[in-house]
Design a protein around this motif. Structure first.
Motif, PDB file in Angstrom:
ATOM      1  N   LEU A 115     -55.808  -7.476  47.388  1.00 56.66           N
ATOM      2  CA  LEU A 115     -55.686  -8.156  46.094  1.00 56.66           C
ATOM      3  C   LEU A 115     -55.044  -7.244  45.052  1.00 56.66           C
ATOM      4  N   LEU A 116     -55.337  -5.942  45.144  1.00 59.58           N
ATOM      5  CA  LEU A 116     -54.689  -4.992  44.240  1.00 59.58           C
ATOM      6  C   LEU A 116     -53.187  -4.992  44.464  1.00 59.58           C
ATOM      7  N   MET A 117     -52.769  -5.029  45.732  1.00 61.97           N
ATOM      8  CA  MET A 117     -51.343  -5.070  46.035  1.00 61.97           C
ATOM      9  C   MET A 117     -50.720  -6.374  45.531  1.00 61.97           C
ATOM     10  N   ALA A 118     -51.449  -7.478  45.651  1.00 59.58           N
ATOM     11  CA  ALA A 118     -50.945  -8.755  45.138  1.00 59.58           C
ATOM     12  C   ALA A 118     -50.744  -8.685  43.624  1.00 59.58           C
ATOM     13  N   ASP A 119     -51.670  -8.020  42.921  1.00 62.10           N
ATOM     14  CA  ASP A 119     -51.516  -7.857  41.472  1.00 62.10           C
ATOM     15  C   ASP A 119     -50.288  -7.011  41.142  1.00 62.10           C
ATOM     16  N   LEU A 120     -50.057  -5.972  41.938  1.00 63.65           N
ATOM     17  CA  LEU A 120     -48.896  -5.116  41.698  1.00 63.65           C
ATOM     18  C   LEU A 120     -47.583  -5.876  41.895  1.00 63.65           C
ATOM     19  N   HIS A 121     -47.624  -6.902  42.757  1.00 64.95           N
ATOM     20  CA  HIS A 121     -46.443  -7.748  42.958  1.00 64.95           C
ATOM     21  C   HIS A 121     -46.414  -8.924  41.984  1.00 64.95           C
ATOM     22  N   HIS A 122     -47.336  -8.937  41.040  1.00 58.06           N
ATOM     23  CA  HIS A 122     -47.392  -9.977  39.993  1.00 58.06           C
ATOM     24  C   HIS A 122     -47.538 -11.379  40.569  1.00 58.06           C
ATOM     25  N   PRO A 124     -49.528 -14.803  41.135  1.00 59.73           N
ATOM     26  CA  PRO A 124     -50.622 -15.521  40.478  1.00 59.73           C
ATOM     27  C   PRO A 124     -51.917 -15.340  41.272  1.00 59.73           C
ATOM     28  N   LYS A 125     -53.057 -15.383  40.595  1.00 57.95           N
ATOM     29  CA  LYS A 125     -54.333 -15.057  41.232  1.00 57.95           C
ATOM     30  C   LYS A 125     -54.590 -15.891  42.477  1.00 57.95           C
ATOM     31  N   GLN A 126     -54.379 -17.202  42.395  1.00 62.87           N
ATOM     32  CA  GLN A 126     -54.643 -18.065  43.547  1.00 62.87           C
ATOM     33  C   GLN A 126     -53.688 -17.759  44.689  1.00 62.87           C
ATOM     34  N   GLU A 127     -52.422 -17.546  44.356  1.00 65.93           N
ATOM     35  CA  GLU A 127     -51.427 -17.201  45.376  1.00 65.93           C
ATOM     36  C   GLU A 127     -51.764 -15.866  46.024  1.00 65.93           C
ATOM     37  N   GLY A 128     -52.183 -14.894  45.227  1.00 62.71           N
ATOM     38  CA  GLY A 128     -52.543 -13.600  45.759  1.00 62.71           C
ATOM     39  C   GLY A 128     -53.701 -13.674  46.737  1.00 62.71           C
ATOM     40  N   ARG A 129     -54.697 -14.491  46.415  1.00 59.94           N
ATOM     41  CA  ARG A 129     -55.836 -14.646  47.323  1.00 59.94           C
ATOM     42  C   ARG A 129     -55.420 -15.316  48.631  1.00 59.94           C
ATOM     43  N   ALA A 133     -55.649 -13.439  52.227  1.00 56.81           N
ATOM     44  CA  ALA A 133     -56.462 -14.020  53.304  1.00 56.81           C
ATOM     45  C   ALA A 133     -55.633 -14.218  54.571  1.00 56.81           C
ATOM     46  N   GLU A 134     -54.407 -14.692  54.415  1.00 57.08           N
ATOM     47  CA  GLU A 134     -53.540 -14.930  55.570  1.00 57.08           C
ATOM     48  C   GLU A 134     -53.216 -13.631  56.298  1.00 57.08           C
ATOM     49  N   THR A 165     -48.287  -3.765  52.811  1.00 55.95           N
ATOM     50  CA  THR A 165     -46.828  -3.693  52.662  1.00 55.95           C
ATOM     51  C   THR A 165     -46.198  -5.077  52.692  1.00 55.95           C
ATOM     52  N   LEU A 166     -46.789  -5.997  53.469  1.00 57.84           N
ATOM     53  CA  LEU A 166     -46.204  -7.321  53.654  1.00 57.84           C
ATOM     54  C   LEU A 166     -46.553  -8.299  52.543  1.00 57.84           C
ATOM     55  N   VAL A 167     -47.398  -7.903  51.608  1.00 61.99           N
ATOM     56  CA  VAL A 167     -47.774  -8.814  50.520  1.00 61.99           C
ATOM     57  C   VAL A 167     -46.542  -9.309  49.770  1.00 61.99           C
ATOM     58  N   GLY A 168     -45.575  -8.430  49.586  1.00 61.96           N
ATOM     59  CA  GLY A 168     -44.369  -8.816  48.855  1.00 61.96           C
ATOM     60  C   GLY A 168     -43.319  -9.494  49.707  1.00 61.96           C
ATOM     61  N   ASN A 169     -43.644  -9.797  50.973  1.00 62.88           N
ATOM     62  CA  ASN A 169     -42.724 -10.467  51.903  1.00 62.88           C
ATOM     63  C   ASN A 169     -41.387  -9.751  52.018  1.00 62.88           C
ATOM     64  N   PRO A 170     -41.412  -8.440  52.296  1.00 63.50           N
ATOM     65  CA  PRO A 170     -40.150  -7.700  52.419  1.00 63.50           C
ATOM     66  C   PRO A 170     -39.422  -8.084  53.695  1.00 63.50           C
ATOM     67  N   ARG A 171     -38.088  -8.041  53.637  1.00 65.11           N
ATOM     68  CA  ARG A 171     -37.281  -8.314  54.823  1.00 65.11           C
ATOM     69  C   ARG A 171     -36.858  -7.036  55.516  1.00 65.11           C
ATOM     70  N   ILE A 172     -37.104  -5.894  54.878  1.00 67.56           N
ATOM     71  CA  ILE A 172     -36.802  -4.588  55.460  1.00 67.56           C
ATOM     72  C   ILE A 172     -38.029  -3.714  55.261  1.00 67.56           C
ATOM     73  N   ILE A 173     -38.501  -3.100  56.353  1.00 69.33           N
ATOM     74  CA  ILE A 173     -39.685  -2.253  56.272  1.00 69.33           C
ATOM     75  C   ILE A 173     -39.360  -0.866  56.812  1.00 69.33           C
ATOM     76  N   PHE A 174     -39.693   0.141  56.039  1.00 67.06           N
ATOM     77  CA  PHE A 174     -39.563   1.531  56.463  1.00 67.06           C
ATOM     78  C   PHE A 174     -40.931   2.010  56.951  1.00 67.06           C
ATOM     79  N   LEU A 175     -40.999   2.390  58.207  1.00 64.67           N
ATOM     80  CA  LEU A 175     -42.233   2.896  58.800  1.00 64.67           C
ATOM     81  C   LEU A 175     -42.032   4.371  59.143  1.00 64.67           C
ATOM     82  N   ASP A 176     -42.604   5.243  58.350  1.00 68.08           N
ATOM     83  CA  ASP A 176     -42.426   6.680  58.532  1.00 68.08           C
ATOM     84  C   ASP A 176     -43.585   7.215  59.371  1.00 68.08           C
TER      85      ASP A 176
END
Length: 333
Positions: A115-122, A124-129, A133-134, A165-176
């Motif tokens: 939920l903290l990551m969802a807030d960082l991606h701005h 909405p509260k319901q969407e973030g939850r 959950a998904e 990392t996937l909360v923001g639905n990125p299409r490119i992921i860097f895995l170090d």
């Protein structure tokens, strides 16, 4: 030498349409220490690209630059269709980054981390939850969601890290180095997650010291050494760079062994095991040639096995100071 970026149809602010990540002439120094010495990369969308190299080779620096955390000294860099120098904010919106050290906050629960990551991606509260959950369900973390992340195993923390990392639905992921320190079961679970991401169309830029990991996952692999790309290609292309491949013929009939050894003068003999090692690149053509020769001579081998160099051989040959492949690396395509 790595392929240069060829002209292609363009999108966004100049990135070739089919490339998720491209770098031409990427350079970075810290004082007198040259970390990246003009490297080129081109990573197609929806693929896994693995960057290998010894400690200090510059792998993490490359990730930090391409994910906007560090500024390059030089280079034409595009990520997600955006020029990294002129539009870093758009790059950040397109990517996710998971480092070799988890970003999970152990003092709060797994759900609270999400939920903290969802807030960082701005969101909405319901969407973030809903998203949290998904993702918790997708990464098999529902039962642990209400527990402090400090109680999670290493594998669970890595799964939570990628879920965040996937909360923001990125299409490119860097895995170090995402599986550093994980036990074999957790590492294989992480591989399954990476394969699932790619099947969804995500591009994965992976750095790793586990050569088996690159062999299992990567569509293409580059070996970074002393700030330069020593070689780049598929795992099979890289393996063909290394001498030492052979076809091993083992016999139970001493006469058959003697006849074959006399005819195959280039083969290395093992008289005790009644076995011959015939130099080979492992190709179907060479294998068929040996089988045809055995048939024509009426010689029957009781066992035939094909041995090819593995990525360990490639890695050590390319990163050894006295490597013998410095003149052949340009043959990889």
């Amino acid at each position: 030498m790595l392929h240069s970026v060829m002209p292609a149809s363009r999108q966004g602010d100049g990135q070739p349409l089919s490339a998720a990540v491209s770098a031409v002439g990427l350079r970075k120094s810290y004082g007198d220490k040259v970390v990246l010495d003009g490297i080129d990369l081109r990573i197609p969308a929806g693929s896994v690209f693995a960057l290998l190299g010894p400690n200090g080779a510059g792998k993490t620096t490359a990730v930090k630059i391409l994910s906007t955390l560090v500024t390059a000294d030089a280079g034409a860099l595009h990520v997600g269709g955006h020029d990294l120098a002129t539009n870093p904010q758009a790059v950040r919106a397109a990517i996710g980054v998971t480092g070799q050290f988890s970003a999970v906050d152990g003092l709060i629960t797994g759900e609270e981390n999400m939920l903290l990551m969802a807030d960082l991606h701005h969101l909405p509260k319901q969407e973030g939850r809903r998203v949290a959950a998904e993702l918790l369900e997708r990464f098999d973390l529902v039962e642990a969601a209400k527990k402090p992340a400090s109680t999670y195993s290493g594998g669970m923390k890595r799964r939570l890290d990628i879920a965040m990392t996937l909360v923001g639905n990125p299409r490119i992921i860097f895995l170090d180095e995402p599986t550093t320190g994980l036990d074999p079961r957790s590492r294989h679970n992480m591989w399954a997650i990476i394969r699932e991401l790619v099947s969804d169309g995500v591009t994965v830029f992976l750095t790793t010291q586990y050569l088996e990991e690159a062999d299992e996952l990567a569509d293409r692999i580059a070996v970074l050494n002393d700030g330069k790309i020593a070689a780049e290609g598929t795992a099979e292309e890289l393996k063909r760079l290394i001498p030492g491949g052979h076809i091993r013929l083992r016999f139970t009939d001493p006469d058959a062994y003697a006849s074959a050894a006399t005819a195959l003068r280039e083969a290395a003999r093992d008289d005790e095991a009644l076995a011959l090692s015939v130099p080979s690149d492992g190709s179907q053509r060479e294998l068929r040639s040996i089988l045809d020769w055995l048939d024509s001579e009426g010689i029957e081998a009781d066992e035939l096995t094909v041995h090819t160099p593995d990525l360990d051989d490639v890695f050590f040959a390319l990163t050894c100071p006295a490597n013998v492949l410095s003149q052949t690396k340009e043959n990889v395509r």
